[in-house]
Design a protein around this motif. Structure first.
Motif, short mmCIF file in Angstrom:
data_model
loop_
_atom_site.label_atom_id
_atom_site.label_comp_id
_atom_site.label_asym_id
_atom_site.label_seq_id
_atom_site.Cartn_x
_atom_site.Cartn_y
_atom_site.Cartn_z
N CYS A 54 0.80 -1.24 0.00
CA CYS A 54 0.00 0.00 0.00
C CYS A 54 0.83 1.28 0.00
N LEU A 55 2.12 1.20 0.16
CA LEU A 55 2.94 2.40 0.31
C LEU A 55 2.78 3.41 -0.82
N GLU A 56 2.57 2.93 -2.03
CA GLU A 56 2.47 3.87 -3.15
C GLU A 56 1.22 4.75 -3.08
N TRP A 57 0.26 4.41 -2.21
CA TRP A 57 -0.97 5.20 -2.07
C TRP A 57 -0.98 6.07 -0.81
N LEU A 58 0.15 6.20 -0.15
CA LEU A 58 0.20 7.03 1.06
C LEU A 58 -0.23 8.47 0.81
N ASP A 59 0.05 8.98 -0.39
CA ASP A 59 -0.30 10.38 -0.67
C ASP A 59 -1.71 10.55 -1.21
N ASP A 60 -2.46 9.46 -1.35
CA ASP A 60 -3.84 9.53 -1.82
C ASP A 60 -4.74 10.04 -0.69
N ALA A 61 -5.58 11.01 -0.99
CA ALA A 61 -6.43 11.63 0.04
C ALA A 61 -7.36 10.63 0.70
N ALA A 62 -7.87 9.68 -0.05
CA ALA A 62 -8.81 8.70 0.51
C ALA A 62 -8.09 7.53 1.16
N CYS A 63 -7.04 7.04 0.53
CA CYS A 63 -6.35 5.84 1.01
C CYS A 63 -5.29 6.12 2.08
N GLY A 64 -4.61 7.25 1.99
CA GLY A 64 -3.52 7.56 2.90
C GLY A 64 -3.86 7.41 4.38
N PRO A 65 -4.97 8.00 4.84
CA PRO A 65 -5.32 7.85 6.26
C PRO A 65 -5.60 6.41 6.66
N LEU A 66 -6.18 5.63 5.76
CA LEU A 66 -6.45 4.22 6.06
C LEU A 66 -5.16 3.42 6.15
N ILE A 67 -4.21 3.74 5.29
CA ILE A 67 -2.91 3.06 5.35
C ILE A 67 -2.19 3.46 6.65
N GLY A 68 -2.29 4.73 7.01
CA GLY A 68 -1.71 5.18 8.27
C GLY A 68 -2.32 4.45 9.46
N GLU A 69 -3.64 4.27 9.43
CA GLU A 69 -4.33 3.53 10.50
C GLU A 69 -3.81 2.09 10.57
N MET A 70 -3.64 1.47 9.40
CA MET A 70 -3.13 0.10 9.36
C MET A 70 -1.71 0.05 9.96
N MET A 71 -0.89 1.03 9.65
CA MET A 71 0.47 1.06 10.19
C MET A 71 0.45 1.24 11.71
N GLN A 72 -0.47 2.07 12.20
CA GLN A 72 -0.57 2.29 13.64
C GLN A 72 -1.00 1.01 14.35
N VAL A 73 -1.95 0.29 13.77
CA VAL A 73 -2.42 -0.95 14.38
C VAL A 73 -1.30 -1.99 14.38
N LEU A 74 -0.60 -2.11 13.28
CA LEU A 74 0.46 -3.12 13.16
C LEU A 74 1.65 -2.82 14.07
N THR A 75 2.11 -1.56 14.08
CA THR A 75 3.36 -1.24 14.77
C THR A 75 3.19 -0.64 16.16
N GLY A 76 2.04 -0.01 16.40
CA GLY A 76 1.83 0.68 17.65
C GLY A 76 2.29 2.12 17.63
N ILE A 77 2.82 2.59 16.52
CA ILE A 77 3.28 3.98 16.44
C ILE A 77 2.07 4.93 16.46
N ASP A 78 2.25 6.07 17.05
CA ASP A 78 1.27 7.14 16.95
C ASP A 78 1.83 8.11 15.92
N LEU A 79 1.24 8.15 14.74
CA LEU A 79 1.77 8.97 13.66
C LEU A 79 1.86 10.44 14.04
N ASP A 80 0.87 10.93 14.77
CA ASP A 80 0.90 12.33 15.19
C ASP A 80 2.07 12.60 16.13
N ASP A 81 2.23 11.76 17.15
CA ASP A 81 3.33 11.93 18.11
C ASP A 81 4.69 11.80 17.46
#
Length: 147
Positions: free
Chosen positions: A10-37
């Motif tokens: 999914c990395l190639e869609w990180l900059d997509d307005a619709a997909c990017g936030p969902l990919i970020g959510e998936m990364m947060q669930v998988l890794t535990g990172i807080d993207l904002d922090d």
């Protein structure tokens, strides 16, 4: 949810307005990172006429987020499901149900139910008041501990 090869795909869609936030959510669930922090988000002025739950998700800053993922990727093995940086097991799912965002509870409950011992029906009203959910989570823990 929770497999590192899905993030890779999914990395190639990180900059997509619709997909990017969902990919970020998936990364947060998988890794535990807080993207904002971690400083891996961008602020976007959203002029959508209709507000959806996805609008509340952080929007990843594509390049720094991709670089961060590439540095973290060796920690994760393909074919293994992770939750907050740990191999996804019953204890991790129960912890995420208890302390994670409420928006994730339906999927976590379904995952737990699919792996529950035969004959155990897990009850959790994911849209109920927090006090009720906490009582139901305590009962859920007892039901799983006794098996």
């Amino acid at each position: 949810m929770g497999a590192p090869e899905l993030v890779d795909a999914c990395l190639e869609w990180l900059d997509d307005a619709a997909c990017g936030p969902l990919i970020g959510e998936m990364m947060q669930v998988l890794t535990g990172i807080d993207l904002d922090d971690a400083g891996l988000t961008v602020t976007v002025e959203d002029e959508a006429l209709e507000h959806t739950p996805e609008h509340d998700l952080p929007r990843p800053d594509p390049l720094p987020t991709m670089q961060w993922w590439l540095r973290q990727r060796p920690r994760f093995e393909d074919g293994v499901r992770y939750l907050h940086g740990k191999i996804r097991g019953r204890a991790e799912v129960i912890e995420a149900l208890t302390s994670g965002p409420m928006r994730r509870r339906p999927a976590l409950l379904q995952d737990l139910q699919l792996r529950a011992p035969r004959g155990v029906l897990l009850r959790l009203q994911t849209r109920a008041l927090t006090s009720r959910q906490l009582a139901e989570l305590a009962e859920l823990r007892r039901a799983l501990a006794s098996r």
